[in-house]
Design an enzyme around this catalytic site. Structure first.
Site: not given
Length: 312
Positions: A149, A174
């Site tokens: 992420y 992400k």
């Protein structure tokens, strides 16, 4: 309990899920005393799954991962795995420094999670070499697939992709920066099998822009409290029903972002308040977050009524 899918299996299941529906980031219910309400969580997970997400991401940012003790985390991940019963992939958060993230990873693997979302390391800004080593150490501690992420102080440079690509159980990114120039370069430099998805706050606002560079998948905070609205937007978006997308953006999503921007921490507090307005017993947020003041709660109530009316 342990996961039963290979890295390739999980990647394939997630790819199918990302293509077919939004990604759900469930809330963590707390009771009035501040303890995890596991019974409410189980019921809530069942409802989230019934709404048809492509995957479930409990104990992440929306789920207040940052406030969970290890035993709470384990009970929540176990409950999510049991309630989904393999119907959708379960990807759970892990974070802080690499040593602590590895402890959460071990708990997640033991509880039967399918993959990890590696949250940004706590507080510190780091050089690229350090970020790659951080991912490497966490990934080496587990057999679970890892999604990195990138947001806040974590931004992986294109030159670092080769190092991350050497880590066999990293399966994608992400993105929370919304720097589409950087993300496009990153995607083109990455292995073709990697998964990428839009993790911007209120991701629907930027769904069209992300899709333009080949990243149509996105997470939806709205799914956590109004899955009907989230699903309606997803279907319109993928059908290129621009008039309906514009209607939902102008009447619901843009006012939601404007309300979200009125308070610090509202990316979680607002979502939890929306769930309570729907009668979902998720309880309050935990400190250091704070619940909405009455005037903002009333704004959210009116906005939620508008959004639901649009999709009925």
């Amino acid at each position: 309990m342990t996961a039963t899918y290979t890295v390739d299996d999980v990647r394939a299941r997630l790819r199918r899920g990302m293509e077919s529906a939004v990604l759900s980031f469930p809330l963590t219910p707390f009771d009035t005393g501040g303890a995890v309400d596991l019974d409410s969580f189980r019921a809530y997970i069942r409802d989230q799954v019934a709404a048809g997400p492509g995957a479930l991401f409990p104990c992440c940012g929306t789920g207040e991962f940052f406030s969970l003790a290890e035993d709470e985390y384990e009970s929540l991940v176990t409950a999510a795995v049991e309630e989904t019963a393999g119907s959708v992939p379960v990807v759970v958060g892990a974070g802080y420094g690499w040593a602590q993230a590895a402890r959460f990873a071990a708990i997640a693997e033991r509880a039967g999670a399918d993959a990890l979302l590696l949250m940004p390391p706590y507080l510190v800004e780091a050089p690229q070499e350090g970020l790659v080593e951080h991912v490497r150490r966490v990934a080496a501690s587990t057999s679970l697939p890892v999604i990195v992420y990138q947001r806040a102080q974590v931004k992986v440079a294109v030159r670092s992709i080769a190092g991350v690509a050497e880590i066999p159980n990293v399966i994608g990114f992400k993105d929370g920066h919304s720097d589409l120039d950087q993300l496009q370069r990153l995607k083109l430099a990455a292995p073709p099998e990697w998964l990428f998805f839009n993790g911007a706050a209120t991701a629907e606002m930027q769904a069209r822009a992300y899709r333009s560079i080949g990243v149509p998948a996105y997470s939806s905070a709205v799914h956590a409290f109004a899955p009907e609205i989230a699903k309606a937007f997803f279907l319109a978006f993928h059908a290129d029903d621009h008039a309906r997308v514009d209607l939902l953006l102008s009447r619901f999503y843009i006012p939601l972002v404007e309300l979200r921007d009125k308070g610090i921490g509202y990316s979680v507090s607002l979502v939890k308040a929306g769930a309570r307005l729907r009668g979902i017993p998720v309880g309050p947020v935990r400190a250091p977050l704070a619940d909405l003041p009455p005037e903002h709660l009333e704004e959210l109530r009116a906005l939620l009524d508008t959004g639901l009316a649009l999709v009925r």
